[in-house]
Every structure is written in structure tokens, then in C-alpha cells.
Design an enzyme around this catalytic site. Sequence first.
Site, mmCIF file in Angstrom:
data_model
loop_
_atom_site.group_PDB
_atom_site.id
_atom_site.type_symbol
_atom_site.label_atom_id
_atom_site.label_comp_id
_atom_site.label_asym_id
_atom_site.label_seq_id
_atom_site.Cartn_x
_atom_site.Cartn_y
_atom_site.Cartn_z
ATOM 1 N N HIS A 14 0.875 -1.192 0.000
ATOM 2 C CA HIS A 14 0.000 0.000 0.000
ATOM 3 C C HIS A 14 0.902 1.229 0.000
ATOM 4 O O HIS A 14 1.500 1.561 1.027
ATOM 5 C CB HIS A 14 -0.911 0.008 1.238
ATOM 6 C CG HIS A 14 -1.839 1.182 1.284
ATOM 7 N ND1 HIS A 14 -3.180 1.056 1.563
ATOM 8 C CD2 HIS A 14 -1.635 2.512 1.096
ATOM 9 C CE1 HIS A 14 -3.757 2.235 1.545
ATOM 10 N NE2 HIS A 14 -2.835 3.151 1.267
ATOM 11 N N HIS A 16 1.549 5.389 -1.636
ATOM 12 C CA HIS A 16 1.173 6.588 -2.408
ATOM 13 C C HIS A 16 2.430 7.184 -3.033
ATOM 14 O O HIS A 16 3.341 7.571 -2.310
ATOM 15 C CB HIS A 16 0.511 7.632 -1.505
ATOM 16 C CG HIS A 16 -0.767 7.153 -0.902
ATOM 17 N ND1 HIS A 16 -1.991 7.312 -1.516
ATOM 18 C CD2 HIS A 16 -1.010 6.483 0.241
ATOM 19 C CE1 HIS A 16 -2.937 6.769 -0.766
ATOM 20 N NE2 HIS A 16 -2.374 6.250 0.305
ATOM 21 N N LEU A 17 2.436 7.262 -4.358
ATOM 22 C CA LEU A 17 3.595 7.842 -5.052
ATOM 23 C C LEU A 17 3.292 9.210 -5.642
ATOM 24 O O LEU A 17 4.217 9.919 -6.049
ATOM 25 C CB LEU A 17 4.073 6.916 -6.176
ATOM 26 C CG LEU A 17 4.844 5.664 -5.757
ATOM 27 C CD1 LEU A 17 5.192 4.825 -6.996
ATOM 28 C CD2 LEU A 17 6.113 6.017 -4.988
ATOM 29 N N ARG A 18 2.005 9.573 -5.722
ATOM 30 C CA ARG A 18 1.595 10.843 -6.353
ATOM 31 C C ARG A 18 2.074 10.901 -7.808
ATOM 32 O O ARG A 18 2.244 9.883 -8.444
ATOM 33 C CB ARG A 18 2.116 12.059 -5.559
ATOM 34 C CG ARG A 18 1.964 11.980 -4.045
ATOM 35 C CD ARG A 18 0.549 11.866 -3.553
ATOM 36 N NE ARG A 18 0.512 12.044 -2.102
ATOM 37 C CZ ARG A 18 -0.422 11.536 -1.315
ATOM 38 N NH1 ARG A 18 -1.409 10.812 -1.806
ATOM 39 N NH2 ARG A 18 -0.392 11.769 -0.019
ATOM 40 N N LYS A 100 -9.283 -0.367 -5.705
ATOM 41 C CA LYS A 100 -9.268 0.283 -4.404
ATOM 42 C C LYS A 100 -10.638 0.886 -4.115
ATOM 43 O O LYS A 100 -11.158 1.655 -4.924
ATOM 44 C CB LYS A 100 -8.200 1.391 -4.405
ATOM 45 C CG LYS A 100 -8.210 2.271 -3.162
ATOM 46 C CD LYS A 100 -7.756 1.507 -1.936
ATOM 47 C CE LYS A 100 -7.947 2.313 -0.655
ATOM 48 N NZ LYS A 100 -6.712 2.834 -0.110
ATOM 49 N N HIS A 137 -10.368 0.880 1.988
ATOM 50 C CA HIS A 137 -10.184 1.883 3.049
ATOM 51 C C HIS A 137 -11.383 1.742 3.967
ATOM 52 O O HIS A 137 -12.487 2.179 3.641
ATOM 53 C CB HIS A 137 -10.087 3.299 2.471
ATOM 54 C CG HIS A 137 -9.823 4.322 3.531
ATOM 55 N ND1 HIS A 137 -8.625 4.994 3.648
ATOM 56 C CD2 HIS A 137 -10.590 4.755 4.572
ATOM 57 C CE1 HIS A 137 -8.670 5.799 4.711
ATOM 58 N NE2 HIS A 137 -9.861 5.681 5.276
ATOM 59 N N HIS A 175 -4.428 -0.801 6.080
ATOM 60 C CA HIS A 175 -3.972 0.027 7.202
ATOM 61 C C HIS A 175 -4.893 -0.094 8.417
ATOM 62 O O HIS A 175 -5.469 0.886 8.876
ATOM 63 C CB HIS A 175 -3.782 1.496 6.798
ATOM 64 C CG HIS A 175 -4.846 2.091 5.932
ATOM 65 N ND1 HIS A 175 -6.180 2.032 6.215
ATOM 66 C CD2 HIS A 175 -4.759 2.782 4.765
ATOM 67 C CE1 HIS A 175 -6.858 2.649 5.285
ATOM 68 N NE2 HIS A 175 -6.023 3.102 4.389
ATOM 69 N N LEU A 220 -4.886 8.937 8.222
ATOM 70 C CA LEU A 220 -6.188 8.266 8.279
ATOM 71 C C LEU A 220 -6.052 6.818 7.822
ATOM 72 O O LEU A 220 -5.376 6.573 6.825
ATOM 73 C CB LEU A 220 -7.207 8.990 7.385
ATOM 74 C CG LEU A 220 -7.676 10.338 7.928
ATOM 75 C CD1 LEU A 220 -8.486 11.089 6.882
ATOM 76 C CD2 LEU A 220 -8.497 10.153 9.203
ATOM 77 N N ASP A 248 1.387 2.572 3.548
ATOM 78 C CA ASP A 248 0.554 3.760 3.375
ATOM 79 C C ASP A 248 1.420 5.009 3.446
ATOM 80 O O ASP A 248 0.948 6.060 3.876
ATOM 81 C CB ASP A 248 -0.578 3.818 4.427
ATOM 82 C CG ASP A 248 -1.671 4.804 4.035
ATOM 83 O OD1 ASP A 248 -1.704 5.226 2.866
ATOM 84 O OD2 ASP A 248 -2.487 5.141 4.905
HETATM 85 O O1 DOR Z 1 -3.285 9.225 5.907
HETATM 86 C C1 DOR Z 1 -3.675 8.963 4.788
HETATM 87 N N1 DOR Z 1 -3.147 9.550 3.691
HETATM 88 N N2 DOR Z 1 -4.659 8.078 4.648
HETATM 89 C C2 DOR Z 1 -5.232 7.839 3.459
HETATM 90 O O2 DOR Z 1 -6.126 7.044 3.410
HETATM 91 C C3 DOR Z 1 -4.821 8.599 2.263
HETATM 92 C C4 DOR Z 1 -3.456 9.084 2.389
HETATM 93 C C5 DOR Z 1 -3.105 10.116 1.349
HETATM 94 O O3 DOR Z 1 -3.387 9.895 0.173
HETATM 95 O O4 DOR Z 1 -2.506 11.128 1.702
HETATM 96 ZN ZN ZN Z 2 -3.365 5.077 1.685
#
Ligand code: DOR
Ligand code: ZN
Length: 346
Positions: A14, A16-18, A100, A137, A175, A220, A248
Amino acid sequence: MTQTITIPRPDDWHLHLRDGEMLRAVLPETARHFARAIIMPNLVPPVVTGDDAAAYRDRILAALPKGMSFEPLMTLYLTETTDPDDVARAASSGLIKALKLYPAGATTNSASGVNDFDKVRPVLERMAEIGLPLCVHGEVTDPDIDIFDREAVFIDRVLDPIRRATPALKVIMEHITTSQAADYVKAGDANLAATITTHHLIINRNHILVGGIKPHYYCLPVAKREEHRLALRAAATSGDARFFLGTDSAPHLDAAKQTDCGCAGCFTATNTMSILAQVFEDDGRLENLEGFASRNGPAFYGLAVNKTQMTLSKSSPPQYPSKIATPDGDITVFDPGFALRWQVEN
Ligand code: DOR
Ligand code: ZN
């Protein structure tokens, strides 16, 4: 005392790379240690079709520095208008490894998520048929539900009904932050698993709120009471194959976190493996790090364990930057609050 361990190269289930400059800044932090990662689709706009995922995968690979190897495992963002045929095509070509599910409004960039779970039923049924996992989620968004209860309520109101209606669907509760979620997974069948982040093994809600508000510990689902953190540590270090690492790791510029309405997310890609080795060692379960970080994830997704390896040693304490620079500003690396002992050697 063990001074060195070697495990199959870990994966992050899990991440996030943006995109753009942020992607270029954070990708090396993951690729340095991880062979593969499940890539979250919550871009703006989100990654919703097979074509979107192919284009995003190409941008990720183009951003990978020469000499590094890394395989992005792509996902699609489930919306109420997702086309089951497009999903099946993207899965059978090998492009995507999961969908997702964000309840609409649950977290960062989740506005296109699901309000009416009946509307996504045809997609879920097709996923069950073809064996494509759903990453969830797990928080309700009902304003009447306290933020600290949103995961536990989601299990009863949303997740359990979905699993009863579609028992063949493979589900990853992502998560997890509560003992209720850990217990629900333990009581489940082979189609249910959970990812656990590095930060939720370290912090409870006091770390966020006591002695001044700590924006870099806000994520989150939000960290819960200490008893829940302990339940997560027990689950993660237990050797139970249904629990595996999903960091995450969620980069936000410091300016977006240190503000009146700060973004949710902890950035842990850089130092996760050193932190985890210490967590497992401190809990007397170093032998189970390999399952959690390298074996249980591929087993659930039906993928091979990496053939390459990672060695960690205690020969010298690791040095990690406290910030990662981007052209638009810094990203703060998660501070575990204790000195790290385990160095990643390769
Ligand atoms: O803390 C978090 N950041 N929880 C998420 O579900 C999304 C993530 C984000 O994309 O920044
Ligand atoms: Zn996430």
C-alpha cells in the site's frame, strides 16, 4: 544476539507515489528498499480506467532513476461508474493487481469514491469471478460516527455485508488500526487479509495530541488508543500470514501538513525497514519479519516471492534524512521517536 538478517527483498502492499515532481522525489525512497509496491490510485483526477493505469505506470517507470529497479503494481480507483469489462481487461493483461475502494469522502482525494455500495455490486462480482482482490479503506464517513469508531463501524455496516454477499471476493482491509479489525481478520477465511502500516505499530493517539499537536503523526485512519496499537503489533509480529506490510507512506509537502487544515498522511518509505526490524526484534519475533514484509503479501496476491534479497545489520546505526526535498518544498520523514539500530545493507 542476532547482528544480521537476510530476507527476500520486501514489497510494500500500500503506497502513495503521487505524480510529477512529488513522484520523482519519493519514488527513489521506496525503490531503494522495496522490489514492488501496490500503487494507490487517489491522484487528482483518480486512476479509474485501464488506460489511466497504463499511463500512470509509464510515468512511474519514467521517473525511476537509472540503475534502480522497481515494479509498480497498479490499481484502479473503484467508482460507481466503473465498467466491469474494463476491469477484467486490465486484470487479464496483468496491468492491474487490485481495485481500491474508498468510501466517498473518507480521506485524501476520495471524493470520487463510493456512496452507494449496491452500485458497485456488478464490479465486485466480476472481481470475485476473476480472482482480482479489493483493497478497502475501511472507515464509514457518517458525520454522526466518532472518528475513532469509524473503522469498527465500517466492519459491521459495510465490510461484513459485502463479504457475505460476495464470499469469493478477495479483500484486503488496509492500514488497520483497531483490535476489532485484527480480530475480524483472524476470524475470517482465506479470502480476507489486512495490511498494517509501520507508523501504526509505533504511535497511538497520545503521540498526535499530547504536548502539542503533531501534524506529521496525523493520518487516516487516525491512530487509536494504546490497546489497539498493541493488538496491531501482536498481529503483525505473530507470523499469521493474513497480516502483511502496507506502509501507506503518504507524502504531503510540509506546508500542506503544518497548516490550519493539515493533510492526513505519514511518510515512512525512507526508514520503514529499519523501524520494522527493531519492532520485530523488540517483540522477540525477528524471525517473523520475513513473513510480514516479504512473503505474506505475495502469497495473498498469488505472486512469486522476490528472488533478490535484503540484508539488515546492526553494525552501525542507520542515518536517514529528516526531510526529503522537492522543488515545491520539503516532505518530513516519519520520526519513530527512538534511535534506530538496524541498517539496510543492500
Ligand atoms: O493518511 C492517509 N493519507 N490516509 C489515506 O487514506 C490517504 C493518504 C493520502 O493519500 O494522503
Ligand atoms: Zn493510503
